[in-house]
Design an enzyme around this catalytic site. Structure first.
Site, PDB file in Angstrom:
ATOM      1  CE  LYS A 171     -21.269  37.615  55.726  1.00 41.94           C
ATOM      2  NZ  LYS A 171     -21.885  37.477  54.401  1.00 41.94           N
ATOM      3  CG  ASN A 172     -21.993  33.717  54.375  1.00 43.11           C
ATOM      4  OD1 ASN A 172     -22.545  34.812  54.523  1.00 43.11           O
ATOM      5  ND2 ASN A 172     -20.842  33.589  53.753  1.00 43.11           N
ATOM      6  NE  ARG A 230     -24.516  39.439  45.687  1.00 40.01           N
ATOM      7  CZ  ARG A 230     -25.270  39.287  44.622  1.00 40.01           C
ATOM      8  NH1 ARG A 230     -25.769  40.354  44.037  1.00 40.01           N
ATOM      9  NH2 ARG A 230     -25.569  38.105  44.148  1.00 40.01           N
ATOM     10  CB  CYS A 279     -21.488  43.541  45.624  1.00 39.05           C
ATOM     11  SG  CYS A 279     -20.492  42.074  45.671  1.00 39.05           S
ATOM     12  NE  ARG A 304     -21.853  38.097  45.247  1.00 36.74           N
ATOM     13  CZ  ARG A 304     -21.829  38.145  46.590  1.00 36.74           C
ATOM     14  NH1 ARG A 304     -21.436  39.230  47.195  1.00 36.74           N
ATOM     15  NH2 ARG A 304     -22.230  37.108  47.284  1.00 36.74           N
ATOM     16  N   PRO A 305     -24.433  37.348  39.369  1.00 39.00           N
ATOM     17  CG  PRO A 305     -24.074  35.752  37.729  1.00 39.00           C
ATOM     18  CD  PRO A 305     -23.350  36.680  38.637  1.00 39.00           C
ATOM     19  CB  VAL A 306     -29.778  36.000  41.027  1.00 39.13           C
ATOM     20  CG1 VAL A 306     -29.040  36.641  42.186  1.00 39.13           C
ATOM     21  CG2 VAL A 306     -30.579  37.045  40.234  1.00 39.13           C
ATOM     22  CG  ASP A 307     -27.573  32.992  35.710  1.00 37.49           C
ATOM     23  OD1 ASP A 307     -26.873  33.418  36.639  1.00 37.49           O
ATOM     24  OD2 ASP A 307     -27.180  32.107  34.931  1.00 37.49           O
ATOM     25  CG  LEU A 308     -26.903  29.447  37.932  1.00 41.68           C
ATOM     26  CD1 LEU A 308     -25.652  28.855  38.558  1.00 41.68           C
ATOM     27  CD2 LEU A 308     -27.270  28.716  36.648  1.00 41.68           C
ATOM     28  CB  ILE A 356     -15.342  32.010  43.674  1.00 34.27           C
ATOM     29  CG1 ILE A 356     -14.777  30.694  44.200  1.00 34.27           C
ATOM     30  CG2 ILE A 356     -16.844  32.142  43.915  1.00 34.27           C
ATOM     31  CD1 ILE A 356     -15.469  29.446  43.722  1.00 34.27           C
ATOM     32  NE  ARG A 393     -22.443  43.912  53.939  1.00 31.51           N
ATOM     33  CZ  ARG A 393     -22.594  43.495  52.696  1.00 31.51           C
ATOM     34  NH1 ARG A 393     -21.899  44.072  51.718  1.00 31.51           N
ATOM     35  NH2 ARG A 393     -23.404  42.513  52.399  1.00 31.51           N
TER      36      ARG A 393
END
Ligand code: EPZ
Length: 423
Positions: free
Chosen positions: A22-23, A94, A118, A123-127, A331, A401
């Site tokens: 999936k990933n 996401r 979630c 689960r930030p996306v700042d990076l 994590i 999922r």
């Protein structure tokens, strides 16, 4: 909402075909946005998240043809008609954030909803955003959306350092950098095999990427990419999950896929230390555990450490092992939601911040339980397979999922399991 009914106590015996990862499928599907050529993808798993990514790409104007039975997709972004990834699609998955880098790189602009959190964490996306800014993009947040604009001449290669290892962050910058002018160096890149799989696909499309699979990846930007054909690698998390199914039921399962030993270095070592017999061959791994298993401490880490995506599943197994096991989740800040459900089945687990203490009990008892997130839901399946009596797992859309054909794969190995479709 569909449920699963499981009657525990069967020792699983048989062969489990491992699906495509999936990933790896999600970022590679997003990579189609980088070219007007057609991307042919093989070994794509039939998953809700893959369908969600398809829906997002089609909303952007990508033409997708899928032969689900053959696990084959063709994707053509020749006529992308929108650069907006809407909230109602992004909130469902996401990984939609992976459209951001390719859209900015090829179209110079993108408007992607912030994914939001979630169940397992903020689960930030700042990076992701800081990385694109390092490539020259201007980023504004407005009405819950990320509005990104590349400079007039397009993105410009640069050094992008990740202070925290980020899998999809690395993937977003990797994709964006393929079309940037000049050289990009990603420092502290994620080492997950799915990153290398994506890089292999991008290089087949004409990108010039070296160093993938190490912490420093170098990308020489090129003016354009072309279509290609790529086969997705096997799903190491699915394979590890079924290895734990063999262990908790004291059965023997043959996990059918090539290269699994390299994809699960730490997990297989932990499973062997727990007492599993593991026979690694080129095209499969046989996992069995006739004797009693041993307690074992686990700390989740980025690859090649023990995967966080196998934490809940291991906890279910350890809950039936004599002695105490300490599980540290490094994590995600909220990835112990399966604990309460396992305790309802008789497990003896206590949580102290990001650490869980698992004290083995002689038996688990079947009960109605609630799935809370993708990997936790399979932790409950494993507990149900070993519990005395019947377990009903609610909200198994979480399972759908990320895992393909779970009842079918388990029933083929002797499990007493059936899907109960909602009225
Ligand atoms: C990927 O998520 C996987 N998803 C997750 O699998 C997996 O749990 C995770 O990597 C860790 O291995 C996909 O590949 C689609 P990260 P991702 O960015 O990329 C922090 C599953 O079950 N961080 O590597 O979202 C973050 O908070 C899913 O299949 C920032 O601070 O994870 C976390 O603590 C669940 N800022 C750490 O980094 C950022 O901008 C690792 O996150 C990004 C991340």
């Amino acid at each position: 909402m569909d449920k699963l009914r499981i009657r525990g106590g069967e020792a699983l015996q048989g062969v489990v075909p491992i699906s495509g990862a999936k990933n790896a499928a999600l970022p590679t599907m997003a990579a189609c946005l980088l070219t007007e050529g057609t991307l042919f993808l093989e070994n794509i798993p039939n998953l809700v998240d893959v369908q969600a990514m398809r829906a997002l790409l089609e909303a952007l104007g990508v033409t997708c043809h899928a032969d689900l039975h053959a696990h084959r997709f063709s994707l053509s972004a020749r006529s992308v008609k929108s650069v907006t990834a809407p909230y109602d699609l992004v909130r469902k998955m996401r990984a939609s954030i992976l459209a951001l880098g390719p859209l900015v790189a090829r179209h110079g602009t993108a408007k992607v909803s912030l994914p939001g959190g979630c169940a397992i964490g903020v689960r930030p996306v700042d990076l992701h955003l800081k990385g694109l800014e390092a490539l020259g993009a201007s980023i504004n947040l407005k009405d819950g959306y990320i509005c990104a604009e590349a400079p007039k001449g397009g993105l410009v290669g640069n050094v992008v350092t990740f202070p925290v290892v980020s899998v999809t962050g690395t993937e977003n910058i990797l994709m964006a950098a393929t079309l940037a002018r000049g050289t990009t160096t990603i420092i502290n890149a994620a080492l997950e095999p799915e990153i290398s799989d994506l890089a292999t696909c991008l290089n087949a499309m004409g990108a010039k990427i070296t160093g993938h699979g190490t912490t420093t990846i170098t990308i020489e930007g090129v003016p354009r990419l072309k279509g290609a054909t790529h086969t997705i690698l096997p799903d190491r998390i699915e394979a590890g999950t079924y290895a734990l199914a063999a262990m908790i039921t004291h059965g023997t399962l043959t996990l059918q896929a090539s290269g699994l030993e390299q994809l699960l270095p730490s997990a297989l070592t932990v499973f062997a230390h727990m007492g599993a017999q593991i026979d690694c061959r080129e095209n499969h791994i046989a996992v069995s555990s006739s004797c009693e298993l041993c307690s074992h401490d686990i700390t989740t880490e980025p690859f090649p450490g023990y995967p966080t995506d196998l934490q809940a599943q291991a906890m279910a197994v350890l809950s039936l092992v004599p002695g105490s096991s300490i599980i540290r989740e490094t994590i995600w800040e909220n990835r112990f939601m399966h604990v309460a459900e396992l305790v309802r089945m008789g497990a003896d687990i206590s949580v102290h911040g990001l650490t869980a203490v698992v004290r083995g009990v002689p038996a688990l008892l079947g009960a109605p339980v609630m799935a809370t997130d993708l990997r936790a839901s399979f932790g409950l399946v494993l507990a149900g397979l070993a519990a005395k009596g019947e377990t009903i797992i609610n909200r198994i859309y979480h399972l759908d999922r990320g895992y393909e054909a779970v009842p079918e794969k388990l029933a083929a190995c002797g499990a007493s399991i059936e899907r109960i479709s909602a009225e």
